[in-house]
Write an enzyme that holds these catalytic residues in place. Structure first.
Site, PDB file in Angstrom:
ATOM      1  N   ARG A  29       0.820  -1.201   0.000  1.00  0.00           N
ATOM      2  CA  ARG A  29       0.000   0.000   0.000  1.00  0.00           C
ATOM      3  C   ARG A  29       0.867   1.270   0.000  1.00  0.00           C
ATOM      4  O   ARG A  29       0.499   2.283   0.585  1.00  0.00           O
ATOM      5  CB  ARG A  29      -0.960  -0.003   1.193  1.00  0.00           C
ATOM      6  CG  ARG A  29      -2.321   0.626   0.908  1.00  0.00           C
ATOM      7  CD  ARG A  29      -3.203   0.646   2.155  1.00  0.00           C
ATOM      8  NE  ARG A  29      -3.666  -0.672   2.535  1.00  0.00           N
ATOM      9  CZ  ARG A  29      -3.788  -1.097   3.793  1.00  0.00           C
ATOM     10  NH1 ARG A  29      -3.467  -0.306   4.794  1.00  0.00           N
ATOM     11  NH2 ARG A  29      -4.228  -2.311   4.053  1.00  0.00           N
ATOM     12  N   ARG A  42      -6.452  11.856  -5.719  1.00  0.00           N
ATOM     13  CA  ARG A  42      -7.756  11.212  -5.486  1.00  0.00           C
ATOM     14  C   ARG A  42      -8.872  12.253  -5.468  1.00  0.00           C
ATOM     15  O   ARG A  42      -9.972  12.003  -5.983  1.00  0.00           O
ATOM     16  CB  ARG A  42      -7.734  10.437  -4.163  1.00  0.00           C
ATOM     17  CG  ARG A  42      -9.061   9.763  -3.848  1.00  0.00           C
ATOM     18  CD  ARG A  42      -8.945   8.765  -2.736  1.00  0.00           C
ATOM     19  NE  ARG A  42     -10.246   8.259  -2.325  1.00  0.00           N
ATOM     20  CZ  ARG A  42     -10.432   7.210  -1.546  1.00  0.00           C
ATOM     21  NH1 ARG A  42      -9.404   6.532  -1.112  1.00  0.00           N
ATOM     22  NH2 ARG A  42     -11.641   6.820  -1.214  1.00  0.00           N
ATOM     23  N   ASP A  79      -7.048  -2.470  -7.004  1.00  0.00           N
ATOM     24  CA  ASP A  79      -7.696  -3.041  -5.826  1.00  0.00           C
ATOM     25  C   ASP A  79      -7.937  -4.515  -6.074  1.00  0.00           C
ATOM     26  O   ASP A  79      -8.163  -4.931  -7.227  1.00  0.00           O
ATOM     27  CB  ASP A  79      -9.021  -2.326  -5.541  1.00  0.00           C
ATOM     28  CG  ASP A  79      -9.566  -2.693  -4.168  1.00  0.00           C
ATOM     29  OD1 ASP A  79     -10.367  -3.656  -4.088  1.00  0.00           O
ATOM     30  OD2 ASP A  79      -9.192  -2.051  -3.184  1.00  0.00           O
ATOM     31  N   TYR A 155     -15.148 -11.510   0.500  1.00  0.00           N
ATOM     32  CA  TYR A 155     -15.834 -10.264   0.158  1.00  0.00           C
ATOM     33  C   TYR A 155     -17.099 -10.530  -0.654  1.00  0.00           C
ATOM     34  O   TYR A 155     -18.120  -9.868  -0.469  1.00  0.00           O
ATOM     35  CB  TYR A 155     -14.904  -9.352  -0.633  1.00  0.00           C
ATOM     36  CG  TYR A 155     -13.894  -8.623   0.211  1.00  0.00           C
ATOM     37  CD1 TYR A 155     -14.251  -7.501   0.955  1.00  0.00           C
ATOM     38  CD2 TYR A 155     -12.567  -9.047   0.266  1.00  0.00           C
ATOM     39  CE1 TYR A 155     -13.319  -6.814   1.727  1.00  0.00           C
ATOM     40  CE2 TYR A 155     -11.629  -8.369   1.041  1.00  0.00           C
ATOM     41  CZ  TYR A 155     -12.018  -7.255   1.763  1.00  0.00           C
ATOM     42  OH  TYR A 155     -11.101  -6.581   2.530  1.00  0.00           O
TER      43      TYR A 155
END
Length: 358
Positions: A29, A42, A79, A155
Site C-alpha cells: 500500500r 484522489r 484493488d 468479500y
C-alpha cells in the site's frame, strides 16, 4: 515495443535468491492516503473507483512514492476487488465503511450466475500496467497483484469486510459444494487476470491472501491454499528474457509457513507475528521471504524505526543462500507520517549491506 533496460533489478534478484548488494525494500500500500500528493490526485479523480479505473491516474499515484523514496519496486495501483466487480457484483467504496458489493453471493442461484469474467472488462487494469511500465522507463520493476481466491470469496459472500466471517463460514460448513464452486471460478479468473498483467508488463506478481488466517487448520489447506496453488501453477513464469517471480502473502498464516512455501511460489510474505530467522530455518532457504515490520512501528519515531528495522535484518541474518525483501507485515497505515518512511528506507538500505557478500 522496445523494453528499456532495468536499471535496478535488486528486488527481482532477491526474490530469486540471487546475490544482491543490499536488502531491497518496498511497502504494501505504498501508494496511498498517507501521502498528501495521493490525496490531491484522489480528490481530482472524484472517487476511489474513478481513480482506480483511470490508467492515467493509476500511473500518477503508482509513481508518487518512488518520487519521494528510493524504493526498489513499484506496485500497480488497483484493488483486489476488481475481479468480482467485473463479475457483475456491483462494487462501491462507501466513505468511512470501505468496499461493498450491491449483489453479494449468498445462495445456490447466486452461485449459478457466477462465471469467469471477460478480461476485456478489466482492460483498464492492463492499460494501467502498460502505462506504468512506460513511465517507469526501467527505473525499478513493476509488481502486479490479485487477491487470493479465498479472500475474494470472503468479500463476495459477506458483501463487505467482516469481523466474524459468519456468512462465508456458514456456507463453508453447510454447503461446501457452493463454496468450492465459487473458489474454482475465482482461481481461474485470478489466473487469467495475473497472466494478463504479466502480458501487459508486470515483472513480478503477488497474491494477497489477506483473510486466509481466519480459517481453521485443515480448512486453510482445503479452502485457501489449494486454490492459491491452482493459480500459481497456471501463471506465466518467463517473459522478456526474465523470470517472473511470484509472491504469496497470507496474513495470519505463520503456522502454515511450510505448506505455503511448497505451493510453487518464489517468495512467501510474512506478517509481523513471525520471526524472520525462525521462518528462514523452517523453509530451509527453499524460497525467499518478504517482510515483516509491524506497520505501527512507523509511529514510533526515527530511533525506534531504525532499531526495529535492524532487529528484523539481524533476525534474517546473512543473505548468501537465501533471499530477503524488506516490507511491512501488512499495508502501511493512512496515518503514517511520510518522513517515517524515509527513515525506514534509509536504514534498510544502509544497515543491510553488512549481510550481503562483498
Amino acid at each position: 515495443m522496445s523494453v528499456p533496460a532495468l536499471k535496478n533489478d535488486v528486488f527481482l534478484r532477491a526474490l530469486l535468491r540471487q546475490p544482491v548488494p543490499y536488502t531491497p525494500i518496498w511497502l504494501m500500500r505504498q501508494a496511498g492516503r498517507y501521502l498528501p500528493e495521493y490525496n490531491a490526485t484522489r480528490s481530482r479523480a472524484g472517487s476511489f473507483m474513478a481513480l482506480a479505473q483511470s490508467p492515467e491516474y493509476a500511473t500518477e499515484v503508482t509513481l508518487q512514492p518512488l518520487e519521494r523514496y528510493p524504493l526498489d519496486a513499484a506496485i500497480l495501483f488497483s484493488d483486489i476487488l476488481t475481479v468480482p466487480h467485473a463479475m457483475g457484483l456491483g462494487l462501491d467504496f462507501v466513505a468511512g465503511e470501505g468496499p461493498q458489493f450491491a449483489r453479494p453471493v449468498r445462495d445456490e442461484d447466486d452461485v449459478a450466475r457466477l462465471s469467469v469474467p471477460d478480461m476485456d472488462a478489466l482492460r483498464y487494469v492492463f492499460d494501467a500496467v502498460a502505462s506504468i511500465r512506460r513511465a517507469l522507463d526501467g527505473k525499478v520493476p513493476l509488481i502486479g497483484f490479485a487477491g487470493s481466491p479465498w479472500t475474494i470469496a470472503c468479500y463476495m459472500v459477506e458483501g463487505r469486510g467482516s469481523s466474524d466471517y459468519r456468512l462465508i463460514k456458514s456456507m463453508l460448513y453447510a454447503r461446501p459444494d457452493l463454496l468450492h464452486r465459487i473458489l474454482d471460478i475465482n482461481a481461474e479468473a485470478t489466473r487469467q487476470y495475473l497472466n494478463a498483467q504479466i502480458e501487459a508488463g508486470a515483472q513480478a506478481v503477488m497474491l494477497f491472501d489477506s483473510w486466509g488466517g481466519v480459517l481453521a487448520d485443515g480448512l486453510f489447506q482445503q479452502f485457501s491454499l489449494a486454490y492459491t496453488r491452482k493459480v500459481v501453477a497456471g501463471l506465466t513464469r518467463q517473459r522478456e528474457g526474465r523470470a517472473i517471480p511470484v509472491i504469496v502473502f497470507t496474513k495470519g498464516g505463520g503456522m502454515w509457513l511450510e505448506d505455503i512455501a511448497a505451493c510453487g511460489c518464489d517468495a512467501v510474505g510474512l506478517d509481523w507475528t513471525v520471526n524472520l530467522g525462525s521462518a528462514r530455518r523452517r523453509v530451509q532457504d527453499a524460497v525467499a521471504l518478504q517482510g515483516n515490520l509491524d506497520p505501527m512501528t512507523l509511529f514510533g519515531g526515527g530511533p525506534a524505526i531504525r532499531a526495529e528495522a535492524r532487529r528484523a535484518l539481524d533476525a534474517f541474518g546473512q543473505v548468501a543462500g537465501g533471499g530477503h525483501v524488506f516490507n511491512l507485515g501488512h499495508g502501511i497505515s493512512q496515518h503514517t507520517p511520510p518522513d517515517a518512511v524515509s527513515e525506514l528506507v534509509d536504514e534498510v538500505h544502509a544497515y543491510s549491506r553488512r549481510f550481503h557478500a562483498k
